[in-house]
Design a protein around this motif. Structure first.
Motif, short mmCIF file in Angstrom:
data_model
loop_
_atom_site.label_atom_id
_atom_site.label_comp_id
_atom_site.label_asym_id
_atom_site.label_seq_id
_atom_site.Cartn_x
_atom_site.Cartn_y
_atom_site.Cartn_z
N HIS A 1 -1.20 -3.32 10.16
CA HIS A 1 -1.86 -3.40 8.80
C HIS A 1 -2.74 -4.33 8.99
O HIS A 1 -3.55 -4.30 7.56
N ARG B 148 0.58 11.37 2.89
CA ARG B 148 0.54 10.20 4.63
C ARG B 148 0.72 10.51 5.59
O ARG B 148 -0.28 9.84 6.70
N SER C 29 8.80 5.49 13.48
CA SER C 29 7.25 4.46 13.09
C SER C 29 8.50 2.98 12.26
O SER C 29 9.49 3.64 11.71
N THR C 30 7.46 2.14 12.49
CA THR C 30 8.37 0.91 12.14
C THR C 30 7.87 -0.44 11.68
O THR C 30 6.97 -0.30 12.24
N SER D 291 3.71 -0.11 12.76
CA SER D 291 3.42 -0.27 11.16
C SER D 291 2.63 -1.80 11.27
O SER D 291 3.23 -2.34 10.70
N CYS E 5 -3.58 0.87 8.43
CA CYS E 5 -3.62 2.04 6.97
C CYS E 5 -4.93 1.17 6.53
O CYS E 5 -5.02 0.36 6.45
N PHE F 244 0.77 -0.95 -0.19
CA PHE F 244 0.10 0.11 -0.05
C PHE F 244 0.91 1.34 0.18
O PHE F 244 0.47 1.94 0.28
N CYS F 245 2.07 1.11 -0.05
CA CYS F 245 3.07 2.60 -0.29
C CYS F 245 4.05 2.62 -1.34
O CYS F 245 4.29 1.61 -1.88
N MET G 258 8.74 8.89 10.40
CA MET G 258 7.75 9.03 9.36
C MET G 258 7.58 8.83 8.32
O MET G 258 7.04 8.59 7.17
N GLY G 259 8.92 9.74 7.30
CA GLY G 259 8.58 9.72 6.13
C GLY G 259 9.12 8.83 5.58
O GLY G 259 8.54 7.65 5.52
N GLU H 208 0.13 1.70 13.83
CA GLU H 208 -0.26 2.23 12.94
C GLU H 208 -1.17 1.19 12.24
O GLU H 208 -0.52 -0.04 11.67
N GLY I 155 11.00 6.03 4.20
CA GLY I 155 12.19 4.59 4.59
C GLY I 155 11.53 3.63 5.61
O GLY I 155 11.05 4.32 6.47
N GLU I 156 12.86 2.84 5.77
CA GLU I 156 12.35 1.99 7.46
C GLU I 156 13.85 2.41 8.14
O GLU I 156 14.70 2.23 7.74
N PHE J 69 -6.02 5.20 3.89
CA PHE J 69 -5.09 5.02 2.73
C PHE J 69 -5.10 6.41 1.78
O PHE J 69 -6.17 6.35 0.80
N ASN J 70 -3.94 6.04 1.87
CA ASN J 70 -3.68 7.11 0.09
C ASN J 70 -3.16 6.50 -1.38
O ASN J 70 -3.02 6.19 -1.30
N1 SAH Z 1 8.53 2.78 6.91
C1 SAH Z 1 8.36 2.19 8.33
C2 SAH Z 1 8.27 4.22 8.58
C3 SAH Z 1 8.03 5.08 7.32
S1 SAH Z 1 6.18 5.16 6.52
C4 SAH Z 1 6.62 2.31 8.31
O1 SAH Z 1 6.08 1.81 7.67
O2 SAH Z 1 6.21 2.57 9.59
C5 SAH Z 1 4.89 6.32 7.74
C6 SAH Z 1 3.58 5.65 8.04
O3 SAH Z 1 2.80 5.97 6.30
C7 SAH Z 1 3.58 4.07 8.44
O4 SAH Z 1 1.99 3.85 9.35
C8 SAH Z 1 2.86 3.34 6.76
O5 SAH Z 1 2.22 2.48 6.92
C9 SAH Z 1 2.19 4.80 6.44
N2 SAH Z 1 1.97 4.57 4.49
C10 SAH Z 1 2.66 4.13 3.74
N3 SAH Z 1 1.95 4.38 2.52
C11 SAH Z 1 0.87 4.68 2.98
C12 SAH Z 1 -0.40 5.08 1.74
N4 SAH Z 1 -0.35 5.11 0.84
N5 SAH Z 1 -1.32 5.50 2.51
C13 SAH Z 1 -1.67 6.01 3.96
N6 SAH Z 1 -0.63 5.79 5.14
C14 SAH Z 1 0.52 4.89 4.17
#
Ligand code: SAH
Ligand code: SF4
Length: 382
Positions: A224, A358, A200-201, A222, A267, A118-119, A165-166, A265, A168-169, A298-299
């Motif tokens: 989900h 997001r 955030s991981t 995260s 989504c 979803f990312c 939360m930008g 978190e 990358g992991e 979700f975006n």
């Molecule tokens: N990699 C780390 C931090 C960056 S992602 C992680 O996954 O936690 C930050 C957050 O944005 C995470 O909770 C991720 O699940 C969420 N995210 C990623 N893509 C998204 C989307 N398309 N719509 C909504 N949330 C999203």
């Protein structure tokens, strides 16, 4: 020889660097304060440093900012910057002002290797880890730029909270992350409280354990999905570190964490993970780990083949959790007008991140209960 980027160092690192130049630790502290508290990049302006040190530094060190590709400001105050990190890669940083805080959302990698379905970052693949200096430069720039832009009084801070939360992991860039966190927390730099810095991981279990020992800050996981079959599909890292192991790592983390709960978190994906049964399964999880839930609408982006759960379903899902006593927030979209421009940036460098879409959502509390505190952890069943 390439000059050292002083944004790469936490205070101990800077002290070691200064020692090589024959300088005492208190000089490193002075330098550190100039850089992070005053936003100085020019050694000649650091008036209380000995002239000899300023001259030495000028030959061997720099304070290296990131190159800004674009800035977009939303009518609601949200600002997003796109930074060039070379080789056609860009990362985003987002400032989200609220009445009682200023939050900066920081990137840790260009791209991401985890590949969540979803990312959009996950779909783009992994380019490289950011250095400590590149992670810190996002905060360094934003804090000092915003102080001027918002005309803050001397001593006032623009950023009170940081969320990793930008793009990358962060726990897959551990060695660069930890010194960057130390800079954020250091009283001689940004002095942020551990409770206001969140990593955030997606669930890198061994690194959750290391973070607990090395630099415990607030943790968001995260999740989900409530079961392994679904999570394996959405967050491929789950095949390596399944939910049970992840929850155990969360519990171990709480031993030393600055907060007494983990933020999960979640989504909300239409028809995928958003039924009342899924919510009930999360209630079971909440009985194992003291937690709060943050539901993220979700975006969508075309390659995902996924769509956003309708608002009513998100609210119904939240109410299942609420009714079981689990504190649950739903993120409200902010910065819509600039998020609309995501992916429309001109030039060679694409906006690969969708961070604004997001991230720039202010949590709205939808408690039906009166308390705003974390739920009392239910007794363990076995
Ligand atoms: N990699 C780390 C931090 C960056 S992602 C992680 O996954 O936690 C930050 C957050 O944005 C995470 O909770 C991720 O699940 C969420 N995210 C990623 N893509 C998204 C989307 N398309 N719509 C909504 N949330 C999203
Ligand atoms: Fe990486 Fe996080 Fe995106 Fe998953 S959600 S691909 S871990 S940035």
């Amino acid at each position: 020889m390439t000059p050292a980027n002083l944004l790469d160092y936490d205070l101990d690192g800077l002290a070691a660097f200064c020692e090589q130049l024959g300088e005492k630790r208190f000089r490193a502290t002075q330098l550190f304060r100039w850089i992070h508290q005053k936003g100085a990049a020019d050694f000649s302006a650091m008036s209380d440093l000995a002239k000899s040190l300023r001259d030495k530094l000028a030959g061997v060190a720099v304070v290296q900012p990131l190159a800004i590709l674009s800035e977009q400001a939303s009518t609601d105050g949200t600002i997003k910057w796109l930074f060039d990190v070379g080789n056609g890669d860009a990362v985003e940083t987002v400032f989200i002002p609220e009445s009682d805080r200023g939050t900066l959302c920081i990137s840790s990698q260009a791209g991401c290797a985890v590949g969540c379905r979803f990312c959009s970052t996950g779909h783009q693949g992994f380019s490289r880890n950011l250095t400590t200096g590149e992670i810190v430069a996002q905060l360094w720039f934003a804090e000092h730029h915003l102080r001027q832009r918002l005309k803050l009084a001397p001593g006032e801070r623009a950023i009170s909270n940081v969320v990793m939360m930008g793009m990358g992991e962060p726990l897959q860039n551990y060695s660069a992350l930890v010194p960057a966190l130390r800079v954020m927390l250091d009283d001689h730099a940004y002095g942020l409280s551990r409770r206001r810095v969140t990593v955030s991981t997606s669930g890198v279990v061994p690194m959750i354990d290391r973070l607990r020992d090395d630099c415990p800050v607030a943790l968001a996981v995260s999740l989900h999905a409530p079961d392994d079959a679904l999570r394996d599909d959405l967050v491929p890292l789950n095949r390596k570190y399944p939910i049970d192991e992840l929850l155990q790592a969360c519990l171990r983390y709480l031993d030393k964490a600055p907060r007494d709960f983990i933020t999960f978190e979640y989504c909300m994906l239409d028809g995928v993970n958003d039924t009342p049964q899924h919510a009930q399964a999360l209630v079971q999880i909440s009985q194992r780990v003291p937690c709060k839930f943050n539901l993220i609408p979700f975006n969508p982006f075309p390659e995902s083949g996924l769509t956003r759960s309708p608002r009513e379903r998100v609210m119904a899902f939240a109410h299942v959790l609420q009714d079981a006593g689990v504190v649950t927030t739903v993120r409200k979209t902010r910065g819509d007008d600039i998020a609309a421009a995501c992916g429309q940036l001109a030039g060679e460098v694409q906006d690969r991140t969708n961070v604004t879409q997001r991230m720039t959502r202010a949590p709205i509390q939808i408690h039906r209960k009166t308390s705003d505190t974390a739920p009392t952890p239910p007794e363990k069943t076995s």
